[in-house]
Design an enzyme around this catalytic site. Sequence first.
Site, PDB file in Angstrom:
ATOM      1  N   CYS A 179     -67.200 -88.772  -5.726  1.00 31.78           N
ATOM      2  CA  CYS A 179     -67.404 -88.939  -7.104  1.00 31.78           C
ATOM      3  C   CYS A 179     -68.821 -89.892  -7.010  1.00 31.78           C
ATOM      4  O   CYS A 179     -69.556 -89.817  -6.181  1.00 31.78           O
ATOM      5  CB  CYS A 179     -66.553 -89.558  -7.855  1.00 31.78           C
TER       6      CYS A 179
ATOM      7  N   ASN B 215     -67.276 -93.864  -5.969  1.00 33.65           N
ATOM      8  CA  ASN B 215     -66.105 -94.027  -4.809  1.00 33.65           C
ATOM      9  C   ASN B 215     -65.343 -95.250  -5.166  1.00 33.65           C
ATOM     10  O   ASN B 215     -64.605 -95.656  -4.019  1.00 33.65           O
ATOM     11  CB  ASN B 215     -66.874 -94.025  -3.614  1.00 33.65           C
TER      12      ASN B 215
ATOM     13  N   ASP C 266     -65.566 -89.396 -16.124  1.00 33.82           N
ATOM     14  CA  ASP C 266     -65.852 -90.685 -15.598  1.00 33.82           C
ATOM     15  C   ASP C 266     -64.950 -91.871 -16.261  1.00 33.82           C
ATOM     16  O   ASP C 266     -65.605 -92.033 -17.305  1.00 33.82           O
ATOM     17  CB  ASP C 266     -67.219 -91.242 -15.438  1.00 33.82           C
TER      18      ASP C 266
ATOM     19  N   CYS D 299     -63.181 -95.280  -8.694  1.00 35.63           N
ATOM     20  CA  CYS D 299     -62.396 -94.804  -9.510  1.00 35.63           C
ATOM     21  C   CYS D 299     -61.692 -93.449  -9.214  1.00 35.63           C
ATOM     22  O   CYS D 299     -60.751 -93.450  -8.870  1.00 35.63           O
ATOM     23  CB  CYS D 299     -63.050 -94.678 -11.013  1.00 35.63           C
ATOM     24  N   ARG D 300     -62.566 -92.338  -9.416  1.00 38.14           N
ATOM     25  CA  ARG D 300     -62.029 -91.004  -9.384  1.00 38.14           C
ATOM     26  C   ARG D 300     -61.675 -90.510  -7.983  1.00 38.14           C
ATOM     27  O   ARG D 300     -60.515 -89.956  -7.700  1.00 38.14           O
ATOM     28  CB  ARG D 300     -62.991 -89.987 -10.176  1.00 38.14           C
ATOM     29  N   SER D 301     -62.805 -90.540  -6.931  1.00 42.70           N
ATOM     30  CA  SER D 301     -62.660 -89.961  -5.731  1.00 42.70           C
ATOM     31  C   SER D 301     -61.413 -90.685  -4.750  1.00 42.70           C
ATOM     32  O   SER D 301     -60.754 -89.976  -3.986  1.00 42.70           O
ATOM     33  CB  SER D 301     -63.675 -89.708  -4.935  1.00 42.70           C
TER      34      SER D 301
END
Length: 150
Positions: A7, A10, A123, A12-14
């Site tokens: 993401c 690196n 995001d 939050c999402r990934s």
Amino acid sequence: MRILMVCLGNICRSPLAEGILRHHAEQNGLDWEIDSAGTGGWHVGDPPDPRSIKVARQFGIDITAQRARQFKVADFDLFDQIFVMDTGNLRDILRLVPSQEYSKKVALMLDQVYPEKLKSVPDPYYNDDAFEPVFRMLDKACAAYIAKFL
Ligand code: 4NP
């Protein structure tokens, strides 16, 4: 299989995607190498965002040991599959491919659920309420991906 989740930051999402896929892989007895990275370098060395840690914990997954790092060109050789979270990440990563061959390794994470729809994992950084929906969509996508190997 060696899978890299990517993401922007690196944090939050990934990191969630990494923890979720690792959880599914372990539950299914798959000895996979799973990592995550950001296209940007602002958070290198940081643990995941506390909101990602919290939502993962609510679903029984511990991501506290993960640390942010920046994507590097060598990752194209180190991983078999590179999942990106949004179309911006896709553009940024494809810009770095050493040759066109490598672009086959790169795909949007949500292609696993909505093939060819170019859907992005939003995001959640500026929206506390977005973390649980993000967790759920990543969980669905990871389950769909793993199902292809079972
Ligand atoms: P992520 O969210 O890409 O899901 O980790 C973000 C985290 C931090 C920033 C951007 C996105 N940032 O600009 O610091």
